[in-house]
Design a protein around this motif. Structure first.
Motif, PDB file in Angstrom:
ATOM      1  N   GLU A   1       1.258   9.933 -26.476  1.00 16.97           N
ATOM      2  CA  GLU A   1       0.568   8.980 -27.345  1.00 16.97           C
ATOM      3  C   GLU A   1      -0.630   8.217 -26.794  1.00 16.97           C
ATOM      4  N   ASN A   2      -0.601   7.780 -25.663  1.00 17.89           N
ATOM      5  CA  ASN A   2      -1.806   7.279 -25.109  1.00 17.89           C
ATOM      6  C   ASN A   2      -2.428   8.151 -24.110  1.00 17.89           C
ATOM      7  N   GLU A   3      -3.811   8.274 -24.178  1.00 17.74           N
ATOM      8  CA  GLU A   3      -4.678   9.356 -23.320  1.00 17.74           C
ATOM      9  C   GLU A   3      -5.480   8.321 -22.797  1.00 17.74           C
ATOM     10  N   ILE A   4      -5.824   8.848 -21.508  1.00 18.13           N
ATOM     11  CA  ILE A   4      -7.039   8.398 -20.636  1.00 18.13           C
ATOM     12  C   ILE A   4      -7.838   9.348 -20.079  1.00 18.13           C
ATOM     13  N   TYR A   5      -9.160   8.875 -19.695  1.00 14.86           N
ATOM     14  CA  TYR A   5      -9.951   9.916 -19.305  1.00 14.86           C
ATOM     15  C   TYR A   5      -9.716  10.020 -17.845  1.00 14.86           C
ATOM     16  N   LEU A   6      -9.731  11.330 -17.488  1.00 15.58           N
ATOM     17  CA  LEU A   6      -9.447  11.632 -15.822  1.00 15.58           C
ATOM     18  C   LEU A   6     -10.305  10.772 -14.752  1.00 15.58           C
ATOM     19  N   ARG A   7     -11.398  10.519 -15.295  1.00 15.58           N
ATOM     20  CA  ARG A   7     -12.245   9.486 -14.247  1.00 15.58           C
ATOM     21  C   ARG A   7     -11.715   8.204 -14.208  1.00 15.58           C
ATOM     22  N   ASN A   8     -10.730   7.852 -15.258  1.00 14.61           N
ATOM     23  CA  ASN A   8     -10.054   6.563 -15.260  1.00 14.61           C
ATOM     24  C   ASN A   8      -8.499   6.720 -14.487  1.00 14.61           C
ATOM     25  N   PHE A   9      -7.879   7.904 -14.726  1.00 16.23           N
ATOM     26  CA  PHE A   9      -6.778   8.252 -14.299  1.00 16.23           C
ATOM     27  C   PHE A   9      -6.683   8.355 -12.852  1.00 16.23           C
ATOM     28  N   LEU A  10      -7.585   9.123 -12.139  1.00 18.09           N
ATOM     29  CA  LEU A  10      -7.663   9.036 -10.775  1.00 18.09           C
ATOM     30  C   LEU A  10      -7.492   7.946  -9.887  1.00 18.09           C
ATOM     31  N   PRO A  11      -8.274   7.009 -10.298  1.00 18.34           N
ATOM     32  CA  PRO A  11      -8.153   5.631  -9.476  1.00 18.34           C
ATOM     33  C   PRO A  11      -6.703   5.235  -9.562  1.00 18.34           C
ATOM     34  N   GLU A  12      -6.102   5.075 -10.830  1.00 16.33           N
ATOM     35  CA  GLU A  12      -4.766   4.606 -10.780  1.00 16.33           C
ATOM     36  C   GLU A  12      -3.898   5.396 -10.160  1.00 16.33           C
ATOM     37  N   LEU A  13      -4.006   6.655  -9.869  1.00 21.72           N
ATOM     38  CA  LEU A  13      -3.106   7.333  -9.175  1.00 21.72           C
ATOM     39  C   LEU A  13      -3.488   6.956  -7.805  1.00 21.72           C
ATOM     40  N   GLY A  14      -4.659   6.914  -7.419  1.00 18.90           N
ATOM     41  CA  GLY A  14      -4.800   6.297  -5.858  1.00 18.90           C
ATOM     42  C   GLY A  14      -4.352   5.181  -5.589  1.00 18.90           C
ATOM     43  N   ASN A  15      -4.393   4.240  -6.239  1.00 18.29           N
ATOM     44  CA  ASN A  15      -3.769   3.159  -6.082  1.00 18.29           C
ATOM     45  C   ASN A  15      -2.311   3.078  -5.892  1.00 18.29           C
ATOM     46  N   PHE A  16      -1.562   3.894  -6.742  1.00 16.52           N
ATOM     47  CA  PHE A  16      -0.428   3.929  -6.730  1.00 16.52           C
ATOM     48  C   PHE A  16       0.331   4.815  -5.540  1.00 16.52           C
ATOM     49  N   THR A  17      -0.462   5.805  -5.044  1.00 15.87           N
ATOM     50  CA  THR A  17      -0.016   6.496  -3.967  1.00 15.87           C
ATOM     51  C   THR A  17      -0.362   5.824  -2.752  1.00 15.87           C
ATOM     52  N   GLN A  18      -1.319   5.072  -2.856  1.00 18.87           N
ATOM     53  CA  GLN A  18      -1.699   4.165  -1.482  1.00 18.87           C
ATOM     54  C   GLN A  18      -0.663   3.222  -1.427  1.00 18.87           C
ATOM     55  N   GLY A  19      -0.160   2.510  -2.513  1.00 14.60           N
ATOM     56  CA  GLY A  19       0.839   1.577  -2.343  1.00 14.60           C
ATOM     57  C   GLY A  19       1.976   2.278  -1.730  1.00 14.60           C
ATOM     58  N   MET A  20       2.356   3.282  -2.283  1.00 12.26           N
ATOM     59  CA  MET A  20       3.512   4.255  -1.792  1.00 12.26           C
ATOM     60  C   MET A  20       3.271   4.238  -0.298  1.00 12.26           C
ATOM     61  N   TYR A  21       2.203   4.828   0.168  1.00 14.23           N
ATOM     62  CA  TYR A  21       2.033   4.997   1.400  1.00 14.23           C
ATOM     63  C   TYR A  21       2.090   3.622   2.544  1.00 14.23           C
ATOM     64  N   ARG A  22       1.719   2.718   1.984  1.00 12.90           N
ATOM     65  CA  ARG A  22       1.859   1.267   2.508  1.00 12.90           C
ATOM     66  C   ARG A  22       3.553   0.860   2.727  1.00 12.90           C
ATOM     67  N   ARG A  23       4.389   1.097   1.580  1.00 16.08           N
ATOM     68  CA  ARG A  23       5.518   0.792   1.702  1.00 16.08           C
ATOM     69  C   ARG A  23       6.245   1.719   2.663  1.00 16.08           C
ATOM     70  N   LEU A  24       6.049   3.086   2.798  1.00 18.40           N
ATOM     71  CA  LEU A  24       6.658   3.917   3.680  1.00 18.40           C
ATOM     72  C   LEU A  24       5.979   3.412   4.918  1.00 18.40           C
ATOM     73  N   ALA A  25       4.929   3.072   5.322  1.00 21.62           N
ATOM     74  CA  ALA A  25       4.585   2.770   6.589  1.00 21.62           C
ATOM     75  C   ALA A  25       5.320   1.275   7.141  1.00 21.62           C
ATOM     76  N   THR A  26       5.437   0.482   6.215  1.00 23.90           N
ATOM     77  CA  THR A  26       5.952  -0.714   6.485  1.00 23.90           C
ATOM     78  C   THR A  26       7.219  -0.394   6.824  1.00 23.90           C
ATOM     79  N   SER A  27       8.203   0.389   6.075  1.00 25.78           N
ATOM     80  CA  SER A  27       9.691   0.466   6.167  1.00 25.78           C
ATOM     81  C   SER A  27       9.663   1.385   7.522  1.00 25.78           C
ATOM     82  N   ALA A  28       8.796   2.231   7.809  1.00 27.85           N
ATOM     83  CA  ALA A  28       8.866   3.037   9.064  1.00 27.85           C
ATOM     84  C   ALA A  28       8.707   2.095  10.323  1.00 27.85           C
ATOM     85  N   ALA A  29       7.828   0.967  10.214  1.00 27.94           N
ATOM     86  CA  ALA A  29       7.717   0.031  11.408  1.00 27.94           C
ATOM     87  C   ALA A  29       8.849  -1.023  11.336  1.00 27.94           C
ATOM     88  N   GLN A  30       9.735  -1.044  10.567  1.00 30.13           N
ATOM     89  CA  GLN A  30      10.827  -1.945  10.702  1.00 30.13           C
ATOM     90  C   GLN A  30      11.943  -1.322  11.371  1.00 30.13           C
TER      91      GLN A  30
END
Length: 138
Positions: A109-138
Motif C-alpha cells: 500500500e505504502n511505497e518509499i524511494y530506495l534512497r529513503n528506505f536504506l537509511p531507515e534500514l541502517g538505523n534499525f540494524t544499527q539499533g539492533m547491533y547496539r542492543r546485541l552489544a549491550t546484552s552481550a556486555a551484561q
C-alpha cells in the motif's frame, strides 16, 4: 603427468571460485554491522544505485512486530529491486539469514524511494547491533 595437471587445474579453479564469493559472516552482530556498513558505503557515493526505485515501506518503529518480522519485511522489499539486484543481494542474504523465515506479510500500500528506505534500514540494524552489544556486555 596429465592426471597431476588435471588435479592442479581443478584445485586452482576451486580456489578461484572460493575467492570470488563474498565472505559470509556467521555472527548476527557481524551481519548487522555489515548491513550498516554497506548502507553507509552506498550513501557516501554520488548516488545510491537505483535510488529512484520504489519499494514497499517497512515500518521499523512498529512495536507490534518482532525484529525478525521487520527483517523479513525488509528482505522482501529489497527482493523487489530487480534493476540493481547485484548491489542489493548482500543485504538480502544477510537479512534472510538473520530472520530465518521463509516468508512474511508485507503490504504494498505504502511505497518509499530506495534512497529513503536504506537509511531507515541502517538505523534499525544499527539499533539492533547496539542492543546485541549491550546484552552481550551484561
Amino acid at each position: 603427468m596429465l592426471l597431476w595437471l588435471k588435479a592442479a587445474l581443478t584445485l586452482l579453479s576451486l580456489l578461484e571460485l572460493i575467492a570470488s564469493r563474498p565472505m559470509m559472516t556467521t555472527s548476527p552482530k557481524l551481519k548487522l554491522s555489515e548491513i550498516t556498513h554497506r548502507i553507509q558505503q552506498l550513501n557516501s557515493g554520488v548516488q545510491v544505485p537505483c535510488n529512484d526505485t520504489r519499494v514497499a515501506q517497512v515500518v521499523f518503529t512498529d512495536r507490534k512486530l518482532s525484529e525478525q518480522e521487520l527483517l523479513c519485511q525488509a528482505a522482501t522489499a529489497l527482493t523487489k529491486v530487480t534493476r540493481c539486484k547485484k548491489d542489493y543481494e548482500p543485504f538480502i542474504v544477510n537479512l534472510q539469514s538473520l530472520h530465518g523465515k521463509t516468508n512474511c506479510s508485507l503490504s504494498n500500500e505504502n511505497e518509499i524511494y530506495l534512497r529513503n528506505f536504506l537509511p531507515e534500514l541502517g538505523n534499525f540494524t544499527q539499533g539492533m547491533y547496539r542492543r546485541l552489544a549491550t546484552s552481550a556486555a551484561q
